[in-house]
Scaffold this motif. Structure first.
Motif, PDB file in Angstrom:
ATOM      1  N   VAL A   8     -24.462  -9.447 -18.251  1.00 20.12           N
ATOM      2  CA  VAL A   8     -23.910 -10.471 -17.365  1.00 20.12           C
ATOM      3  C   VAL A   8     -22.618 -10.953 -18.005  1.00 20.12           C
ATOM      4  CG1 VAL A   8     -24.172 -12.794 -16.409  1.00 20.12           C
ATOM      5  CG2 VAL A   8     -26.113 -11.224 -16.404  1.00 20.12           C
ATOM      6  N   ARG A   9     -21.506 -10.653 -17.362  1.00 25.90           N
ATOM      7  CA  ARG A   9     -20.191 -11.050 -17.866  1.00 25.90           C
ATOM      8  C   ARG A   9     -19.905 -12.456 -17.344  1.00 25.90           C
ATOM      9  NH1 ARG A   9     -17.232  -6.072 -15.194  1.00 25.90           N
ATOM     10  NH2 ARG A   9     -18.556  -6.918 -13.554  1.00 25.90           N
ATOM     11  N   ARG A  57     -26.097  -9.340  -6.961  1.00 25.56           N
ATOM     12  CA  ARG A  57     -26.943 -10.024  -7.952  1.00 25.56           C
ATOM     13  C   ARG A  57     -27.095 -11.510  -7.637  1.00 25.56           C
ATOM     14  NH1 ARG A  57     -25.618  -8.138 -13.993  1.00 25.56           N
ATOM     15  NH2 ARG A  57     -27.760  -8.905 -14.226  1.00 25.56           N
ATOM     16  N   GLN A  87     -25.769  -2.004  -9.064  1.00 24.78           N
ATOM     17  CA  GLN A  87     -26.359  -3.317  -9.262  1.00 24.78           C
ATOM     18  C   GLN A  87     -27.666  -3.472  -8.495  1.00 24.78           C
ATOM     19  OE1 GLN A  87     -23.176  -5.944  -8.178  1.00 24.78           O
ATOM     20  NE2 GLN A  87     -22.084  -5.667 -10.110  1.00 24.78           N
ATOM     21  N   ASP A 128     -18.813 -11.358 -13.731  1.00 26.63           N
ATOM     22  CA  ASP A 128     -19.907 -11.467 -12.769  1.00 26.63           C
ATOM     23  C   ASP A 128     -20.098 -12.898 -12.275  1.00 26.63           C
ATOM     24  OD1 ASP A 128     -20.717  -8.697 -13.063  1.00 26.63           O
ATOM     25  OD2 ASP A 128     -21.454  -9.269 -15.043  1.00 26.63           O
ATOM     26  N   TRP A 177     -20.273 -17.378  -8.512  1.00 22.50           N
ATOM     27  CA  TRP A 177     -20.187 -15.918  -8.534  1.00 22.50           C
ATOM     28  C   TRP A 177     -19.590 -15.452  -7.210  1.00 22.50           C
ATOM     29  CZ3 TRP A 177     -24.616 -18.820  -8.352  1.00 22.50           C
ATOM     30  CH2 TRP A 177     -25.362 -18.750  -7.177  1.00 22.50           C
ATOM     31  N   SER A 179     -22.447 -11.147  -3.646  1.00 22.36           N
ATOM     32  CA  SER A 179     -22.726 -10.300  -4.808  1.00 22.36           C
ATOM     33  C   SER A 179     -24.141  -9.735  -4.710  1.00 22.36           C
ATOM     34  CB  SER A 179     -22.599 -11.111  -6.096  1.00 22.36           C
ATOM     35  OG  SER A 179     -23.131 -10.401  -7.203  1.00 22.36           O
ATOM     36  N   GLU A 201     -19.891  -0.594  -6.776  1.00 19.89           N
ATOM     37  CA  GLU A 201     -20.533  -1.413  -7.793  1.00 19.89           C
ATOM     38  C   GLU A 201     -21.894  -1.905  -7.312  1.00 19.89           C
ATOM     39  OE1 GLU A 201     -17.671  -4.448  -8.578  1.00 19.89           O
ATOM     40  OE2 GLU A 201     -16.556  -3.230 -10.021  1.00 19.89           O
ATOM     41  N   GLY A 237     -13.638  -7.910 -10.102  1.00 20.66           N
ATOM     42  CA  GLY A 237     -14.791  -7.251 -10.699  1.00 20.66           C
ATOM     43  C   GLY A 237     -14.830  -7.215 -12.206  1.00 20.66           C
ATOM     44  N   GLU A 277     -16.460  -2.667  -4.095  1.00 22.95           N
ATOM     45  CA  GLU A 277     -17.635  -3.542  -3.988  1.00 22.95           C
ATOM     46  C   GLU A 277     -18.879  -2.734  -3.635  1.00 22.95           C
ATOM     47  OE1 GLU A 277     -16.789  -6.652  -1.254  1.00 22.95           O
ATOM     48  OE2 GLU A 277     -15.424  -7.712  -2.601  1.00 22.95           O
ATOM     49  N   ILE A 325     -13.247 -12.546 -11.476  1.00 18.66           N
ATOM     50  CA  ILE A 325     -14.424 -12.305 -10.643  1.00 18.66           C
ATOM     51  C   ILE A 325     -14.019 -11.529  -9.396  1.00 18.66           C
ATOM     52  CG2 ILE A 325     -16.109 -13.442  -9.138  1.00 18.66           C
ATOM     53  CD1 ILE A 325     -16.509 -15.535 -11.237  1.00 18.66           C
TER      54      ILE A 325
END
Length: 316
Positions: A98-99, A288, A85, A147, A282, A286, A81, A144, A78, A141
């Motif tokens: 954006v997945r 994001r 991000q 998203d 999400w 996160s 990543e 990972g 985390e 999610i």
């Protein structure tokens, strides 16, 4: 020099810890089972330690050390990543891939409007869509692989932050020659003696349908064994059209034309809360999060005009 585990090795390890199955973990990581197994074995050799207990047959059981490594791997991945991000978000919000996960009872009916909307409002975002069941999307999610996801609430959304977008009412699907089709709206209590067509296990809409039907104590405990089961909403509609029973459909699907040419009609239901809530979710904390909040506000534009009265305000 100490050789550190690679991010990919950590992803393999976390996928296996979440799913407890080599095949499903490999699928979640988009690799072959042999590749995932080799990656974890290489990690064990690199650490000179056993992370899995291989004396218990085919079950996936972690050693005490393995469980601790998994816990630390989750935190480490985390953080790794998050570095990329945060850097990307600081340069320019709402950019990059954006997945997005979407469940089968939402995807076919909303993506034709969602994708152009995102392209118009956020041209720097590149959507990567995955359709799957709610539980599996949440798992992806967590490890990972995704998203965010569009989901139907209420749901068991442990580990997710969610924002409701709008309510999607349920309507009753029934053959046009059915006696209840003469009514402008059907009270839930009138479904007591009707045979139902349900989606198969794994669809959150199945559970939501059962919950709606229990409101008038039509079903005690689990749903009746006589209920027919469909793998998709399109199959459910076909089964209703063949007079196998009646079923609840989300208004989103009906407005998208799922009943066209089927001989099946839809009627509103009354007598209790009968809707699901479309939401965006999400991973908690996160990097994001602010991007996804902005995205959620934009996705509310997809709410149909007849849903204005039940449109949800995220600040409420």
């Amino acid at each position: 020099m100490m050789i550190l585990p690679s991010p990919q090795q950590l992803r393999y390890l976390l996928a296996l810890a979440e799913l407890r199955h080599f095949g499903r973990a490999a699928s979640a990581c988009a690799v072959t089972q042999s590749t995932l197994s080799a990656g974890i074995l290489a990690l064990e050799r690199q650490l000179d330690a056993s992370l899995l207990d291989r004396e218990v047959g085919k079950r996936v059981v972690f050693t005490l050390l393995g469980e601790e490594v998994v816990r630390r791997a989750r935190v480490a991945l985390e953080l790794l990543e998050g570095i990329s991000q945060i850097a990307q978000a600081s340069r320019e919000p709402m950019t990059g891939p954006v997945r997005l996960g979407v469940i089968p009872t939402i995807g076919p009916f909303i993506l034709p409007r969602l994708i152009p909307l995102v392209r118009e409002w956020f041209p720097q975002i590149r959507l990567i869509i995955t359709e799957d069941m709610t539980e599996r999307l949440i798992e992806k999610i967590a490890i990972g692989r995704l998203d965010a996801m569009l989901l139907a609430m209420p749901c068991i959304c442990e580990g997710l932050e969610t924002i409701p977008l709008w309510r999607d009412p349920f309507v009753l699907a029934l053959p046009s020659n059915h006696g209840l089709a003469k009514l402008p709206a059907v009270p839930l209590e009138m479904l007591t003696d009707e045979r139902m067509v349900l989606l198969e296990d794994g669809h959150c809409l199945r559970d939501q349908t059962v919950d709606v039907c229990r409101q008038e104590r039509n079903w005690a405990g689990s749903e009746p064994e006589s209920a027919h089961t469909a793998s998709s909403l399109h199959t459910l509609v076909r089964m209703v059209g063949e007079n196998l029973g009646v079923g609840l459909l989300p208004r989103l699907a009906v407005d998208s034309g799922i009943l066209d040419g089927t001989g099946v009609v839809a009627r509103p239901v009354t007598g209790g809360p009968a809707w699901r809530t479309i939401g965006l979710g999400w991973r908690l904390k996160s990097p994001r999060t602010e991007d996804f909040r902005v995205l959620a506000r934009t996705l509310k534009k997809l709410a149909p005009s007849n849903a204005e009265a039940v449109l949800l305000d995220e600040e409420r």
